[in-house]
Each structure stands twice: as C-alpha cells, then as structure tokens.
Design an enzyme around this catalytic site. Structure first.
Site, mmCIF file in Angstrom:
data_model
loop_
_atom_site.group_PDB
_atom_site.id
_atom_site.type_symbol
_atom_site.label_atom_id
_atom_site.label_comp_id
_atom_site.label_asym_id
_atom_site.label_seq_id
_atom_site.Cartn_x
_atom_site.Cartn_y
_atom_site.Cartn_z
ATOM 1 N N SER A 79 15.591 -50.504 50.123
ATOM 2 C CA SER A 79 15.402 -49.953 51.358
ATOM 3 C C SER A 79 14.685 -48.452 51.255
ATOM 4 C CB SER A 79 16.868 -49.105 51.671
ATOM 5 O OG SER A 79 18.053 -50.369 51.922
ATOM 6 N N HIS B 76 16.594 -42.862 50.515
ATOM 7 C CA HIS B 76 15.743 -43.021 51.797
ATOM 8 C C HIS B 76 15.017 -41.878 52.149
ATOM 9 C CE1 HIS B 76 18.982 -46.443 53.638
ATOM 10 N NE2 HIS B 76 18.508 -46.717 52.294
#
Length: 200
Positions: free
Chosen positions: A126, A177
């Site tokens: 991610s 992230h």
C-alpha cells in the site's frame, strides 16, 4: 488511461514492471498461504519488524512491499496497481517507475521504523501504491497537460477514498500510507519533470 482493455499477454508486454510486481504478489501469497514450519520461518524473516530492523536486518525495509496479510489484502493492492500503475510506467519509463515504487515503499517503512513502537510489524504494498498517487498529484499540479480533467477527478477521488479507508481502519499503517504518498510526491520533481504522454 485507467480502463484496461488489453489481454494478459499484451498487458505484460506493455507494462513489464507492473506485471512483475503483481506476479510477485501472487507468488508470495500462494507460497506463504501454505503454512508450514519452513514458510512461517521465511515469512518471519521478511516481515518489517522494527526491532529487527534496528538490529541491522535492513532488508526488512524492502521485503514487506511484496507481502500481504491475507488474500483480500493482496487482491486490493494488486488491482490498485493494475489500474493506476500502467499509465505511470509509460509516462516515467521502466527504470524511473521502479525508482518511484521502491523509494516510496522504503521511505514509508523508514518512517514506520522511527515513528512507531519497536515491536511494530508491517507488510503490504500500500505504501508504494500511495507513492504512485504522490507522483500523480505532482503531475496534476505541475503538468496539467499530461492528465485530462476526467482522469484527474478519478485520481483525486481514488486518493480520497484511500485516505478515508486509512484513517477509519485501525489495522492500517497510517504512517506508511502518509509517508508513501510523501515519498512519491517529493521524488516526483526529480523523476517526473519530463513525463512522456500516455499512449498505448
């Protein structure tokens, strides 16, 4: 730009790096889904555990980018890469795309190392995928002629959905992230200053 109409053979030929990463995701998931003493031992050696990184096992800053917690985790990241990776691979070129992807992931994992507890463990692609959105954001602001309005809206909407999922899910590494996105955005001026127009 983000609608895939190629067959598998054409996709692999046009986007070799995205294809290689996705295939690696699948192979790793299949390998580690068969839980044996050996596979569990290998997985333990590859997960990004802060304590072990601090002890000198620096490969753990890299290897988590290809590992996933479960099938759904792997599918979501792989589909995201299939949707948003090809255009950027074409615009940047093979080597620059690799640099952006790996740098974003490692940058995020370094941030995780310094900002989260020593026993924290993490895995998943991610952060690197958020790095791609960091580059897209740079292109939207600086190179408005490269990405049209419709695709800009798709990118920004997808990014907002990703942010919402990040902040509402307690099991997601928010630091990774965030810094994955920042990693892509900060390297973009050096790696994406002269992007190629996206054509198939």
């Amino acid at each position: 730009m983000f609608i895939r109409t190629e067959n598998i053979q054409t996709f692999v030929r046009l986007y070799p790096i995205v294809s290689t990463i996705v295939i690696t995701h699948v192979i790793c998931w299949v390998f580690f889904s068969v839980q044996t003493t050996f596979t569990n031992f290998v997985l333990e050696k590859l997960i990004g555990t802060n304590t072990y990184i601090r002890m000198g096992e620096y490969w753990r800053l890299f290897t988590p980018l290809f590992l996933h917690l479960h099938f759904g985790h792997m599918i979501i990241n792989s589909v995201s890469l299939i949707l948003f990776g090809p255009a950027l691979e074409k615009m940047l070129g093979t080597y620059k795309f690799i640099i952006v992807y790996i740098w974003s992931g490692i940058f995020a994992n370094i941030a995780t190392l310094f900002l989260l507890p020593p026993l924290y463990s993490h895995l998943g692609a991610s952060s690197a995928i958020f790095g791609l959105f960091g580059v897209y954001s740079y292109l939207i602001v600086i190179h408005k002629n490269i990405i049209d309005r419709q695709h800009t809206q798709i990118i920004l909407t997808s990014l907002c959905i990703g942010v919402i999922m990040t902040v509402t899910n307690p099991n997601i590494n928010t630091i990774a992230h965030t810094f994955g996105f920042l990693g892509g955005a900060t390297i973009a001026p050096f790696i994406a200053s002269r992007p190629n127009p996206y054509t198939i």
